[in-house]
Design a protein around this motif. Structure first.
Motif, PDB file in Angstrom:
ATOM      1  N   GLU A 176       0.834  -1.223   0.000  1.00  0.00           N
ATOM      2  CA  GLU A 176       0.000   0.000   0.000  1.00  0.00           C
ATOM      3  C   GLU A 176       0.861   1.262   0.000  1.00  0.00           C
ATOM      4  N   VAL A 177       1.892   1.240   0.869  1.00  0.00           N
ATOM      5  CA  VAL A 177       2.781   2.411   0.902  1.00  0.00           C
ATOM      6  C   VAL A 177       3.447   2.571  -0.469  1.00  0.00           C
ATOM      7  N   ALA A 178       3.816   1.427  -1.084  1.00  0.00           N
ATOM      8  CA  ALA A 178       4.496   1.499  -2.392  1.00  0.00           C
ATOM      9  C   ALA A 178       3.594   2.180  -3.421  1.00  0.00           C
ATOM     10  N   SER A 179       2.296   1.883  -3.392  1.00  0.00           N
ATOM     11  CA  SER A 179       1.467   2.504  -4.432  1.00  0.00           C
ATOM     12  C   SER A 179       1.242   3.993  -4.141  1.00  0.00           C
ATOM     13  N   GLN A 180       1.178   4.372  -2.858  1.00  0.00           N
ATOM     14  CA  GLN A 180       1.124   5.826  -2.546  1.00  0.00           C
ATOM     15  C   GLN A 180       2.423   6.510  -2.983  1.00  0.00           C
ATOM     16  N   ASN A 203      16.308  15.282  -0.902  1.00  0.00           N
ATOM     17  CA  ASN A 203      14.921  15.136  -0.451  1.00  0.00           C
ATOM     18  C   ASN A 203      14.884  14.540   0.954  1.00  0.00           C
ATOM     19  N   THR A 204      13.750  14.705   1.626  1.00  0.00           N
ATOM     20  CA  THR A 204      13.607  14.071   2.927  1.00  0.00           C
ATOM     21  C   THR A 204      13.771  12.559   2.787  1.00  0.00           C
ATOM     22  N   PHE A 205      14.356  11.926   3.814  1.00  0.00           N
ATOM     23  CA  PHE A 205      14.574  10.475   3.782  1.00  0.00           C
ATOM     24  C   PHE A 205      13.311   9.723   4.202  1.00  0.00           C
ATOM     25  N   ASN A 206      12.417  10.407   4.888  1.00  0.00           N
ATOM     26  CA  ASN A 206      11.270   9.740   5.479  1.00  0.00           C
ATOM     27  C   ASN A 206      10.173   9.524   4.418  1.00  0.00           C
ATOM     28  N   VAL A 207       9.821   8.268   4.168  1.00  0.00           N
ATOM     29  CA  VAL A 207       8.913   7.951   3.067  1.00  0.00           C
ATOM     30  C   VAL A 207       7.538   8.593   3.287  1.00  0.00           C
ATOM     31  N   ASN A 208       7.000   8.535   4.516  1.00  0.00           N
ATOM     32  CA  ASN A 208       5.693   9.145   4.780  1.00  0.00           C
ATOM     33  C   ASN A 208       5.715  10.644   4.570  1.00  0.00           C
ATOM     34  N   GLU A 209       6.778  11.280   5.071  1.00  0.00           N
ATOM     35  CA  GLU A 209       6.892  12.741   4.911  1.00  0.00           C
ATOM     36  C   GLU A 209       7.023  13.102   3.438  1.00  0.00           C
ATOM     37  N   TYR A 210       7.754  12.262   2.701  1.00  0.00           N
ATOM     38  CA  TYR A 210       7.914  12.496   1.254  1.00  0.00           C
ATOM     39  C   TYR A 210       6.539  12.460   0.575  1.00  0.00           C
ATOM     40  N   ILE A 211       5.765  11.425   0.895  1.00  0.00           N
ATOM     41  CA  ILE A 211       4.438  11.272   0.288  1.00  0.00           C
ATOM     42  C   ILE A 211       3.541  12.443   0.710  1.00  0.00           C
ATOM     43  N   ASN A 212       3.531  12.748   2.030  1.00  0.00           N
ATOM     44  CA  ASN A 212       2.655  13.825   2.533  1.00  0.00           C
ATOM     45  C   ASN A 212       2.972  15.157   1.891  1.00  0.00           C
ATOM     46  N   SER A 213       4.277  15.477   1.788  1.00  0.00           N
ATOM     47  CA  SER A 213       4.584  16.816   1.287  1.00  0.00           C
ATOM     48  C   SER A 213       4.151  16.937  -0.177  1.00  0.00           C
ATOM     49  N   LEU A 214       4.316  15.892  -0.971  1.00  0.00           N
ATOM     50  CA  LEU A 214       3.874  15.996  -2.375  1.00  0.00           C
ATOM     51  C   LEU A 214       2.351  16.022  -2.479  1.00  0.00           C
ATOM     52  N   GLU A 215       1.672  15.289  -1.575  1.00  0.00           N
ATOM     53  CA  GLU A 215       0.194  15.340  -1.577  1.00  0.00           C
ATOM     54  C   GLU A 215      -0.291  16.755  -1.282  1.00  0.00           C
ATOM     55  N   GLN A 216       0.482  17.463  -0.426  1.00  0.00           N
ATOM     56  CA  GLN A 216       0.076  18.837  -0.087  1.00  0.00           C
ATOM     57  C   GLN A 216       0.591  19.869  -1.085  1.00  0.00           C
ATOM     58  N   GLY A 217       1.233  19.392  -2.141  1.00  0.00           N
ATOM     59  CA  GLY A 217       1.686  20.313  -3.197  1.00  0.00           C
ATOM     60  C   GLY A 217       2.988  21.022  -2.871  1.00  0.00           C
ATOM     61  N   THR A 218       3.764  20.508  -1.888  1.00  0.00           N
ATOM     62  CA  THR A 218       5.064  21.142  -1.610  1.00  0.00           C
ATOM     63  C   THR A 218       6.189  20.180  -1.989  1.00  0.00           C
ATOM     64  N   MET A 219       7.345  20.780  -2.293  1.00  0.00           N
ATOM     65  CA  MET A 219       8.479  19.943  -2.691  1.00  0.00           C
ATOM     66  C   MET A 219       9.065  19.244  -1.467  1.00  0.00           C
ATOM     67  N   GLN A 252       2.467   7.323  -6.620  1.00  0.00           N
ATOM     68  CA  GLN A 252       1.709   8.539  -6.947  1.00  0.00           C
ATOM     69  C   GLN A 252       2.487   9.802  -6.577  1.00  0.00           C
ATOM     70  N   ALA A 253       3.176   9.722  -5.423  1.00  0.00           N
ATOM     71  CA  ALA A 253       3.958  10.891  -4.991  1.00  0.00           C
ATOM     72  C   ALA A 253       5.082  11.163  -5.986  1.00  0.00           C
ATOM     73  N   VAL A 254       5.761  10.093  -6.440  1.00  0.00           N
ATOM     74  CA  VAL A 254       6.854  10.285  -7.412  1.00  0.00           C
ATOM     75  C   VAL A 254       6.288  10.924  -8.679  1.00  0.00           C
ATOM     76  N   SER A 255       5.084  10.503  -9.096  1.00  0.00           N
ATOM     77  CA  SER A 255       4.495  11.093 -10.309  1.00  0.00           C
ATOM     78  C   SER A 255       4.280  12.599 -10.131  1.00  0.00           C
ATOM     79  N   ARG A 256       3.887  13.004  -8.930  1.00  0.00           N
ATOM     80  CA  ARG A 256       3.715  14.458  -8.680  1.00  0.00           C
ATOM     81  C   ARG A 256       5.066  15.180  -8.794  1.00  0.00           C
ATOM     82  N   GLU A 257       6.098  14.538  -8.256  1.00  0.00           N
ATOM     83  CA  GLU A 257       7.427  15.161  -8.320  1.00  0.00           C
ATOM     84  C   GLU A 257       7.874  15.273  -9.788  1.00  0.00           C
ATOM     85  N   ILE A 258       7.594  14.231 -10.574  1.00  0.00           N
ATOM     86  CA  ILE A 258       7.945  14.255 -12.004  1.00  0.00           C
ATOM     87  C   ILE A 258       7.244  15.441 -12.683  1.00  0.00           C
ATOM     88  N   ASP A 259       5.944  15.626 -12.391  1.00  0.00           N
ATOM     89  CA  ASP A 259       5.188  16.715 -13.022  1.00  0.00           C
ATOM     90  C   ASP A 259       5.811  18.065 -12.706  1.00  0.00           C
TER      91      ASP A 259
END
Ligand SMILES: C[S@@+](CC[C@H](N)C(=O)[O-])C[C@H]1O[C@@H](n2cnc3c(N)ncnc32)[C@H](O)[C@@H]1O
Ligand code: SF4
Length: 432
Positions: A69-73, A312-328, A76-83
């Motif tokens: 589940e974390v992998a699929s989130q 980038n932050t090393f923490n996977v959850n923080e990485y996902i959260n920050s991209l979900e919130q639209g921040t780098m 999505q986060a990586v796709s936001r970073e790519i965009d």
């Protein structure tokens, strides 16, 4: 002087001579990226997959246990970073692409394909894919999937070819299984199959190192990257003091083992392609990002844009959260003076064991000898390198001793920077 203070003194002196800096300070500032990408002609991409099915006690890389589940989130986060980056990069060619980890093959069926499709849609990709893999993920079907994803250069983390050493490293397979994985990878028809092994393992004998080298040649590996065991202070092995890397006897033992490997690979028709890698002649070398400027995607990925380095932050959850919130997800950055860029350039060229002075001159518009000539000349007198006026090539002894020197920096810097980043998702600053 005891060994540790002596190392610290050497490190400070060399750093000051080469970079002119008393310290390198990374801070939590998020740099303004729009202007930085404007003048760049081409760039590389690095993608970090921070998941593994088990955690090895010696491993310094940023990773956590795989969870689909974390992998699929994460995908999505990586796709936001790519965009975000694709808007800035436009159609500038991407000429080098490396997928590392962690273990990229954990995400073979949980988002890696989607990330790669997105990358190929978003960027002007003018290169092939190089990717790391774990022996346990290399069934015949998975290898077909890997090829279908467009990976042409594959690395397999075998690490040892004696069961007792696989147990010490806590690798979850036998020698026979690891060999099966390499044979299948070689038969699958990649342009280059690299095999990673670690030597100078606790109690390892010279005969075992010799056996490992010979068997890798017989298995048909196109390239072998043989690293001595490094003890990163924040890993379990580093804390337990299991790896003997910096003592005088450790340094000499590693040198003897490396000589044995050189003899085996040179005799079998391989040539040296970096400090620790030997590639069969005529095969394109497997390597990480191969151009000087690159963007890193994913948790803990670093980006290097000429006069700027950031992580980038090393923490996977923080990485996902920050991209979900639209921040780098950028955690730390440092502006690099021209002198620091030059020192970084030299560091990587020494790692590759050869370079042309004209490449330095193209990059910095300065004559190489006027900047570094005085440091290289004595190395040439003692036979550590050959300088024909244009090309500088390290001798086998040179690759070893200069790398011992580079280790003074890498292990200490990586230990500090990655150690802090793994403890704190958003460190305020880190001084190296
Ligand atoms: C990210 S791992 C490779 C892919 C996969 N995760 C695996 O373990 O099979 C990268 C490589 O770094 C090397 N490595 C990791 N930790 C090391 C250490 N402490 N000393 C020397 N080499 C190390 C290993 O050879 C390993 O294959
Ligand atoms: S060595 Fe490979 S499998 Fe083991 S923890 Fe590190 S990245 Fe994961």
């Amino acid at each position: 002087m005891p060994v540790k203070p002596l190392q610290g003194f050497l490190r400070r002196t060399i750093r000051r001579l080469l970079t002119g800096e008393g310290q390198i300070l990374l801070e939590s500032r998020v740099p303004f990226l729009e202007d930085r990408l404007g003048g760049i002609e081409q760039l590389g991409l690095y993608l970090h997959i921070p998941f593994c099915r088990q955690i090895c006690p010696y491993c310094p890389y940023n990773k956590e246990l795989y969870n689909p589940e974390v992998a699929s989130q994460y995908a999505q986060a990586v796709s936001r970073e790519i965009d975000f980056y694709s808007r800035l990069v436009g159609d500038k060619p991407v000429t080098s692409f490396y997928i590392g980890g962690g273990t990229p093959t954990t995400m073979l069926h949980s988002g890696l394909g989607e990330i790669l499709e997105h990358i190929f849609r978003a960027f002007n990709m003018q290169c092939e894919i190089h990717m790391e893999s774990h022996p346990n993920d290399l069934s015949k079907e998975n290898l077909e999937t890997v090829k279908c994803l467009g990976v042409q250069h594959l690395s397999v983390g075998v690490e040892a070819l004696q069961d007792r050493h696989l147990r010490t490293l806590q690798r979850p397979y036998t020698v026979q299984e690891a060999k099966g994985a390499v044979e299948r990878a070689v038969a699958a028809g990649f342009k280059c199959v690299n095999v990673d092994v670690i030597f100078a393992l606790p109690d390892q004998t010279i005969a075992e190192v010799e056996q490992t080298g010979r068997e890798l040649v017989e298995l048909g590996a196109d390239q072998v990257a043989a690293y001595p065991l490094f003890a990163f202070p924040y890993t379990q092995m580093g804390r337990d003091g299991q790896a003997d890397t910096r003592s005088k006897s450790g340094v000499l033992r590693r040198r003897n083992m490396k000589r044995i490997l050189e003899e085996i690979f040179y005799t079998a028709g391989y040539e040296r392609t970096s400090v620790w890698a030997f590639t069969r002649r005529g095969v394109p070398k497997y390597c990480s990002v191969a151009v000087p400027l690159y963007l890193g995607l994913g948790a803990s990925a670093g980006s290097y844009l000429k006069d700027l380095f950031y992580l980038n932050t090393f923490n996977v959850n923080e990485y996902i959260n920050s991209l979900e919130q639209g921040t780098m997800p950028i955690a730390l950055s440092v502006e690099l003076s021209e002198r620091m860029q030059m020192a970084g350039w030299l560091y990587w060229r020494i790692y590759e064991t050869r370079f042309r002075k004209s490449d330095f001159e193209k990059r910095f518009a300065r004559e190489f000898d006027s900047v570094f000539g005085k440091y290289l000349r004595p190395l040439s007198w003692v036979g550590l390198l050959r300088d024909d006026g244009e090309e500088v090539v390290l001798s086998d002894e040179g690759t070893y001793w200069l790398h011992v020197l580079e280790d003074l920096f890498s292990i200490d810097y990586v230990g500090k920077l990655w150690g802090v980043s793994q403890r704190e998702p958003w460190p305020e600053k880190v001084a190296l």
